[in-house]
Scaffold this motif. Structure first.
Motif, PDB file in Angstrom:
ATOM      1  N   GLU A  30       8.479   7.379   9.382  1.00  0.00           N
ATOM      2  CA  GLU A  30       9.409   6.767   8.718  1.00  0.00           C
ATOM      3  C   GLU A  30       8.586   5.946   7.267  1.00  0.00           C
ATOM      4  O   GLU A  30       7.453   5.831   7.321  1.00  0.00           O
ATOM      5  CB  GLU A  30       9.043   5.093   9.551  1.00  0.00           C
ATOM      6  CG  GLU A  30       7.402   4.288  10.110  1.00  0.00           C
ATOM      7  CD  GLU A  30       7.694   2.729  10.669  1.00  0.00           C
ATOM      8  OE1 GLU A  30       8.792   1.832  10.293  1.00  0.00           O
ATOM      9  OE2 GLU A  30       7.594   3.111  11.897  1.00  0.00           O
ATOM     10  N   THR A  31       9.511   5.373   6.551  1.00  0.00           N
ATOM     11  CA  THR A  31       8.734   5.253   5.598  1.00  0.00           C
ATOM     12  C   THR A  31       9.001   3.860   4.845  1.00  0.00           C
ATOM     13  O   THR A  31      10.311   3.554   5.266  1.00  0.00           O
ATOM     14  CB  THR A  31       9.928   6.128   4.312  1.00  0.00           C
ATOM     15  OG1 THR A  31       9.417   7.587   4.610  1.00  0.00           O
ATOM     16  CG2 THR A  31       9.264   6.240   3.115  1.00  0.00           C
ATOM     17  N   ILE A  32       8.396   3.388   4.052  1.00  0.00           N
ATOM     18  CA  ILE A  32       8.256   1.805   3.515  1.00  0.00           C
ATOM     19  C   ILE A  32       8.659   1.728   2.185  1.00  0.00           C
ATOM     20  O   ILE A  32       7.731   2.272   1.636  1.00  0.00           O
ATOM     21  CB  ILE A  32       7.258   0.887   4.671  1.00  0.00           C
ATOM     22  CG1 ILE A  32       6.665   1.029   6.068  1.00  0.00           C
ATOM     23  CG2 ILE A  32       7.734  -0.349   3.912  1.00  0.00           C
ATOM     24  CD1 ILE A  32       7.745   0.826   6.822  1.00  0.00           C
ATOM     25  N   PRO A  33      10.026   1.758   1.754  1.00  0.00           N
ATOM     26  CA  PRO A  33       9.753   1.584   0.603  1.00  0.00           C
ATOM     27  C   PRO A  33       8.479   1.317  -0.815  1.00  0.00           C
ATOM     28  O   PRO A  33       8.395  -0.051   0.335  1.00  0.00           O
ATOM     29  CB  PRO A  33      10.914   0.806  -0.166  1.00  0.00           C
ATOM     30  CG  PRO A  33      12.356   0.746   1.026  1.00  0.00           C
ATOM     31  CD  PRO A  33      10.447   0.357   2.866  1.00  0.00           C
ATOM     32  N   ALA A  34       8.622   1.742  -1.701  1.00  0.00           N
ATOM     33  CA  ALA A  34       7.180   0.999  -2.517  1.00  0.00           C
ATOM     34  C   ALA A  34       7.660  -0.324  -2.728  1.00  0.00           C
ATOM     35  O   ALA A  34       6.762  -1.189  -3.407  1.00  0.00           O
ATOM     36  CB  ALA A  34       7.328   1.651  -4.059  1.00  0.00           C
ATOM     37  N   TYR A  35       8.836  -0.859  -2.697  1.00  0.00           N
ATOM     38  CA  TYR A  35       9.007  -2.157  -3.104  1.00  0.00           C
ATOM     39  C   TYR A  35       8.330  -3.214  -2.421  1.00  0.00           C
ATOM     40  O   TYR A  35       8.332  -4.669  -2.150  1.00  0.00           O
ATOM     41  CB  TYR A  35      10.604  -2.846  -3.605  1.00  0.00           C
ATOM     42  CG  TYR A  35      10.994  -2.636  -4.121  1.00  0.00           C
ATOM     43  CD1 TYR A  35      11.221  -3.532  -4.538  1.00  0.00           C
ATOM     44  CD2 TYR A  35      11.141  -1.502  -4.562  1.00  0.00           C
ATOM     45  CE1 TYR A  35      12.073  -3.500  -6.323  1.00  0.00           C
ATOM     46  CE2 TYR A  35      11.837  -1.192  -5.950  1.00  0.00           C
ATOM     47  CZ  TYR A  35      12.761  -2.684  -7.197  1.00  0.00           C
ATOM     48  OH  TYR A  35      13.277  -2.253  -8.173  1.00  0.00           O
ATOM     49  N   ILE A  36       7.769  -3.261  -1.196  1.00  0.00           N
ATOM     50  CA  ILE A  36       6.941  -3.161  -0.216  1.00  0.00           C
ATOM     51  C   ILE A  36       5.679  -4.607  -0.719  1.00  0.00           C
ATOM     52  O   ILE A  36       4.635  -5.068  -0.825  1.00  0.00           O
ATOM     53  CB  ILE A  36       6.093  -2.747   0.817  1.00  0.00           C
ATOM     54  CG1 ILE A  36       5.563  -4.256   2.208  1.00  0.00           C
ATOM     55  CG2 ILE A  36       4.997  -1.832   0.540  1.00  0.00           C
ATOM     56  CD1 ILE A  36       5.510  -3.354   3.505  1.00  0.00           C
ATOM     57  N   TRP A  37       5.070  -3.836  -2.000  1.00  0.00           N
ATOM     58  CA  TRP A  37       3.871  -3.997  -2.858  1.00  0.00           C
ATOM     59  C   TRP A  37       4.866  -5.107  -3.636  1.00  0.00           C
ATOM     60  O   TRP A  37       3.420  -5.687  -4.571  1.00  0.00           O
ATOM     61  CB  TRP A  37       3.330  -3.103  -3.050  1.00  0.00           C
ATOM     62  CG  TRP A  37       3.142  -2.047  -2.560  1.00  0.00           C
ATOM     63  CD1 TRP A  37       3.473  -0.927  -2.174  1.00  0.00           C
ATOM     64  CD2 TRP A  37       1.828  -1.520  -2.093  1.00  0.00           C
ATOM     65  NE1 TRP A  37       2.439  -0.129  -1.362  1.00  0.00           N
ATOM     66  CE2 TRP A  37       1.149  -0.392  -1.165  1.00  0.00           C
ATOM     67  CE3 TRP A  37       0.619  -2.416  -1.670  1.00  0.00           C
ATOM     68  CZ2 TRP A  37       0.442  -0.539  -0.240  1.00  0.00           C
ATOM     69  CZ3 TRP A  37      -0.521  -2.598  -0.924  1.00  0.00           C
ATOM     70  CH2 TRP A  37      -0.548  -1.073  -0.353  1.00  0.00           C
TER      71      TRP A  37
END
Length: 780
Positions: free
Chosen positions: A698-705
């Motif tokens: 699964e991939t979490i978008p970079a916007y999590i940061w």
């Protein structure tokens, strides 16, 4: 000057520390920096360049048309030319002078580029190194014999290094044309000893020359809406910004020379033999390469050496430059390629020493390149595409110079084969970037080298699924990105100021685009946006802002954080899994919970002292005297009581339907703490391995940061219990340290060799040539 424009100009050539000042919108904070928009960095949109990234409604560009007569002297290695330039001022500005480029002046002893690099003495020094230090006088560079207007009146001019200014007799108004003539000559340099893109290579064994003639005529510099005249000197590294136009070129050479050039030859019937001309006509419909000039004919010409001359005439339309190869020692093969409804000719020129490789591969590699690039950009618009073997790697419209020679016995190593295929793909690919999508190479090397290297990677992988591509895969850039910051600079750095040129201008931008395509945007969105950029800016002059804006405009993906990190920064990707906490819902079911409590109680009471006391045979008091035992001595604290069962049943009955669904799912919750150790924000890609052996990615978008650019914690709900979890399982983000990517930690051994110590010959070659070994053993 507007502040935004000032920031943009400053950002192009500053060091990484200064660059960071422009990146930090919220200095001292853990957020509000990496995800802010680029408005304070890139140029404001205007009527010439739209905010969408497309050319604006008042976009314009100049045109320069050339008629050139040139003669190559094979005895003195001298090139003489007379050209007529028709310059059209399509700009809204009145011009009082014109700038041309005299690139051959880079070889003059007095040129700045001969002195502005540092130097050191070593224990071993070559003659070229010492001559570079000694300096002195040479007779290289362009000799301007005269410059006149169309009527023959002298024009005033001044030469500054590799630039020549023509002072106009009257102002050139918007929409007007100016026709002028220049006569010149120069001594062709030995490319292998002096260096440079163009020149000659001498073959002592047969006393013949191979001429690769490039940057050879006075060429118009670009006058543009974003910088006026392109006035950076040519120092040998930063390549070219050039104006589109039409060419008619007459090239006089020894009668037995074969020429390959930009454009279409107008007189093959008079410069080729009857047999060669017939083969040329056959090649125009061939789907396999046909030798227009054969190996036997080339070898014969190498011995006979004609004294007569012939003139070859070429026409090229809508090109930014013109180059050619000339030699009597050339084989020439050709075939037609079907590309998006067009039928350009793929052609290769090469000497006998390259026959074993080029005859088999070169023209078909050209065909593959044209097909793949056309699919991802625009349909190849020119009538020919040429690869020339010249122990080189350099590109011009419709023609490029590459390497790829066999050993004397005709064998070659695997590295030579793939290196040759790669360089042909790369240099032919330059027809698209920057020969058609015409960026300023001297200012932004990555806009042609990086974009082209990315497309090269796509073409290599479509040529062979197992092709050993060196640039493009994310894992291949990590050694560069983990270098100390004082050895790095942003991609958005001027060509002349880059330390590690190949990784910075070729590999890193190619990797960035591959990460965009495979990980951030997905192929469908990326491919449409990339093709939109190529279509919008074909035969025009784009800037970085035009590329950045188009990629977002055509995809609806906000990529400002990506451009900031990959193109304006030097931080690497390094995400660490710091800790994992495991949570399960309290079931309140005594049948389950009491069993778990019993297990935990027994584990907690496994003390080493108790174990050894029992093993030593101690007679415990409560066992020796049973009167010391009471209710609690026999009580099962983990037994399930009727009251406990009733309480659970009442609890479950009181749950809502939604609560019961969550309760019955028996979901496992994993809370993971991540640290952005590298600084470059990136998507978080996790591969879960469950206790039953199955996997999930699964991939979490970079916007999590975006709210904390340094640390983030996230909880994951899984139906099955986890055995392990790994970050970036396919190595697609360019993470520089994978030792902190696994939980539990996965330690890979570093291998070492047990060897018998022996004295080796200094300079002895390592590796080998398996083809040569097989030939010695009688295998095919």
């Amino acid at each position: 000057m507007k502040i935004k424009s000032l920031l943009f100009l400053l950002s192009l050539g500053v060091c990484s520390n200064t660059f960071a000042q422009f990146q930090q919108n919220n200095p001292g904070s853990n957020h509000g920096n990496k995800f802010e928009q680029l408005e304070t960095i890139i140029r404001d949109p205007n009527m010439y360049r739209s905010a969408s990234g497309a050319p604006g409604p008042k976009y314009w560009q100049q045109q320069a048309d050339y008629e050139i007569n040139a003669e190559l002297d094979d005895k003195t290695q001298k090139l003489t030319g007379a050209e007529t330039i028709t310059y059209t001022n399509n700009s809204p500005d009145p011009l009082t002078y014109l700038w041309l480029q005299l690139d051959e002046n880079e070889h003059k002893a007095t040129s700045d580029n001969q002195a502005f690099d540092g130097s050191k003495m070593n224990s071993k020094m070559s003659a070229n190194q010492l001559n570079g230090i000694i300096g002195g006088v040479n007779d290289f560079g362009v000799n301007i014999l005269k410059a006149t207007d169309a009527s023959g009146n002298p024009l005033k001019y001044i030469i500054n290094q590799t630039m020549m200014r023509i002072d106009l007799p009257k102002t050139l108004a918007p929409g007007a044309k100016f026709v002028f003539k220049i006569n010149w000559n120069y001594k062709i340099t030995d490319r292998l000893s002096v260096g440079g893109r163009g020149g000659y290579e001498y073959f002592a064994e047969d006393d013949n020359y191979l001429y690769t003639i490039a940057q050879w005529y006075p060429r118009m510099a670009v006058y543009s809406d974003f910088q006026g005249w392109q006035n950076k000197q040519f120092t040998g590294r930063g390549e070219f910004a050039l104006t589109f136009g039409d060419f008619k070129v007459n090239i006089t050479v020894p009668a037995d020379h074969v020429i390959g050039a930009t454009g279409e030859c107008q007189n093959y019937s008079s410069v080729l033999t009857a047999a060669q001309y017939n083969r040329w006509k056959q090649a125009q419909n061939a789907t396999e390469p046909i030798e227009v000039v054969s190996l036997a004919e080339a070898k014969n010409a190498m011995k006979v050496k004609a004294t007569a001359k012939k003139t070859w005439t070429y026409i090229a339309k809508d090109v930014r430059d013109f180059a050619f190869v000339s030699s009597r020692r050339l084989i020439w093969d050709a075939m037609k390629v079907n590309v998006e409804g067009k039928a350009p000719m793929a052609m290769s020129y090469y000497g006998p020493e390259a026959y074993g490789l080029y005859r088999k591969f070169s023209t078909k590699v050209i065909a593959n390149t044209l097909k793949v690039y056309s699919k991802h950009t625009i349909a190849y618009p020119y009538p020919v595409a040429i690869s020339v073997e010249a122990a080189n790697g350099m590109e011009y419209p419709m023609i490029c110079f590459n390497y790829g020679r066999t050993e004397k016995d005709g064998t070659y190593s695997e590295a030579t084969k793939y290196g040759m295929i790669g360089v042909i793909t790369h240099e032919v690919g330059h027809n698209f970037f920057p020969m058609i999508v015409n960026s300023d190479e001297r200012q932004w090397t990555w806009m042609d080298e990086g974009l082209n290297t990315f497309c090269q990677y796509l073409a290599e992988q479509e040529f062979d699924n197992n092709y050993p591509s060196r640039r493009g895969p994310a894992r291949m850039i990590t050694d560069y990105m983990k270098l100390p910051k004082d050895q790095l600079e942003p991609i958005m750095t001027n060509s002349e100021n880059i330390i590690n040129f190949g990784p910075n201008a070729y590999a890193k931008p190619a990797t960035a685009l591959n990460v965009l395509r495979e990980t951030v945007m997905g192929r469908e969105l990326f491919d449409f946006a990339f093709k939109t950029y190529a279509t919008r800016w074909a035969f025009k002059h784009p800037t970085p802002a035009d590329f950045f804006r188009t990629m977002e405009d055509a995809s609806a993906v906000d990529l400002d954080w990506f451009w900031r990190g990959w193109f304006y920064g030097t931080d690497p990707v390094d995400i660490s899994i710091d800790n994992i906490s495991y949570y399960q819902l309290d079931s309140k079911n005594p049948d389950l919970e009491n069993a778990i409590a019993k297990r935990d109680y027994e584990n907690a009471n496994k003390e080493i002292g108790r174990k050894r006391n029992r093993e030593s045979g101690i007679n415990f008091a409560v066992e020796a005297d049973t009167t010391l035992q009471d209710f609690y001595s026999k009580w099962d604290r983990f037994a399930v009581t009727t009251t406990a069962k009733e309480n659970f049943n009442n609890y479950y009955a009181g749950l809502s339907a939604t609560e019961k669904k969550i309760y019955d799912s028996k979901t496992n919750f994993y809370q993971i703490d991540f640290t952005n150790k590298g600084g470059l924000v990136s998507p978080i890609i996790l591969e879960w391995t469950f206790t039953d052996g199955t996997k999930e990615v699964e991939t979490i978008p970079a916007y999590i940061w975006r709210k904390d650019e340094n640390k983030v914690t996230k909880v994951f709900a899984k139906a099955k219990p986890m055995a392990s979890v790994k970050l970036d399982p396919y190595l697609e983000t360019a993470d520089i340290d994978i030792s902190n990517n696994s939980f539990p930690r996965n330690y890979e051994p570093t291998k070492f060799e047990l060897f018998k110590q022996q004295q080796s010959i200094r300079g002895a070659s390592g590796g080998g040539n398996p083809m040569q070994d097989a030939k010695k053993n009688g295998s095919k």
